[in-house]
Design a protein around this motif. Structure first.
Motif, PDB file in Angstrom:
ATOM      1  N   TRP A 126       0.788  -1.226   0.176  1.00  0.00           N
ATOM      2  CA  TRP A 126       0.025   0.094   0.007  1.00  0.00           C
ATOM      3  C   TRP A 126       0.837   1.118  -0.080  1.00  0.00           C
ATOM      4  O   TRP A 126       0.420   2.285  -0.613  1.00  0.00           O
ATOM      5  N   LEU A 151       7.514  -2.054  -6.269  1.00  0.00           N
ATOM      6  CA  LEU A 151       6.406  -2.529  -6.177  1.00  0.00           C
ATOM      7  C   LEU A 151       6.575  -3.939  -6.895  1.00  0.00           C
ATOM      8  O   LEU A 151       6.024  -4.902  -6.458  1.00  0.00           O
ATOM      9  N   SER A 187       3.830   1.540  -1.221  1.00  0.00           N
ATOM     10  CA  SER A 187       4.605   1.917  -2.510  1.00  0.00           C
ATOM     11  C   SER A 187       3.307   2.234  -3.522  1.00  0.00           C
ATOM     12  O   SER A 187       3.732   3.045  -4.354  1.00  0.00           O
ATOM     13  N   ALA A 188       1.981   1.840  -3.508  1.00  0.00           N
ATOM     14  CA  ALA A 188       0.884   2.055  -4.390  1.00  0.00           C
ATOM     15  C   ALA A 188       0.587   3.837  -3.980  1.00  0.00           C
ATOM     16  O   ALA A 188       0.525   4.384  -5.022  1.00  0.00           O
TER      17      ALA A 188
END
Length: 207
Positions: A12, A58, A14-15
């Motif tokens: 999460w 990611l 990284s996103a």
């Protein structure tokens, strides 16, 4: 939290990094172009390369990373950082030569303030996740967020100084040169990491 929960949190984070940098890049480049601010435009351009770097992290976290291809991608991104640094430095020198400056640095001040607050949060959260998962990839990703904090600090300082003392017309160009130096350093680190026999993936910023 257990390892699976930490792993989900890392994904999460990284996103969230990718989404934020996309928005930040678009807004910064738009304001930088409109106000003829080399520092703000360069800051925005860097955000898009940071997105590519975050995508590598990611990819690695999702366990789909091919180390050979990841090494090539990291090398390519590092070279893009170096090219961007050269472009920003060239633009800043031209800006100094013709004594051009933006009409205002308020957008840069607002964007850098938001970026500082958000990136400090991300940096701390990624360090905690890296320690919990004993992940070199996440540690390198946290180092990339720390590099973003440094870039934001340079933009903030330049924007604030020009706002307080508008007679210092060269401040935006000087901030752009500072950004170019930091971006170049980040790019050089990625190139060296990609060429190292000890390369383990990630953005390379932690090497």
């Amino acid at each position: 939290m257990n390892q699976d929960q930490w792993r989900r949190r890392a994904l999460w984070l990284s996103a969230l990094t990718i989404a934020y940098n996309l928005v930040e890049g678009l807004v910064s480049m738009a304001f930088g172009w409109a106000d003829e601010s080399m520092a703000l435009f360069g800051f925005g351009a860097d955000s898009f390369i940071e997105v590519a770097s975050a995508l590598l992290v990611l990819w690695k976290l999702l366990d789909h990373g091919n180390l050979s291809r990841e090494r090539k991608a990291t090398l390519a991104i590092g070279c893009l950082f170096l090219a961007l640094a050269a472009g920003i430095a060239g633009g800043a020198v031209l800006q100094l030569a013709i004594r051009r400056h933006p009409p205002t640095t308020v957008p840069g001040l607002v964007i850098s303030t938001l970026s500082l607050a958000f990136m400090v949060f991300l940096w701390r959260a990624k360090l905690l996740a890296a320690q919990a998962l004993d992940s070199a990839t996440l540690e390198a990703d946290a180092a990339c967020s720390l590099a973003c904090i440094q870039l934001s600090a340079v933009l903030f300082s330049g924007s604030l100084l020009f706002l307080i003392l508008p007679a210092l017309w060269w401040v935006d160009a000087a901030a752009a040169l500072g950004l170019a130096a930091l971006i170049g350093k980040e790019g050089l680190g990625m190139v060296r990491a990609a060429r190292s026999a000890a390369f383990t993936g990630g953005c390379g910023c932690g090497h």
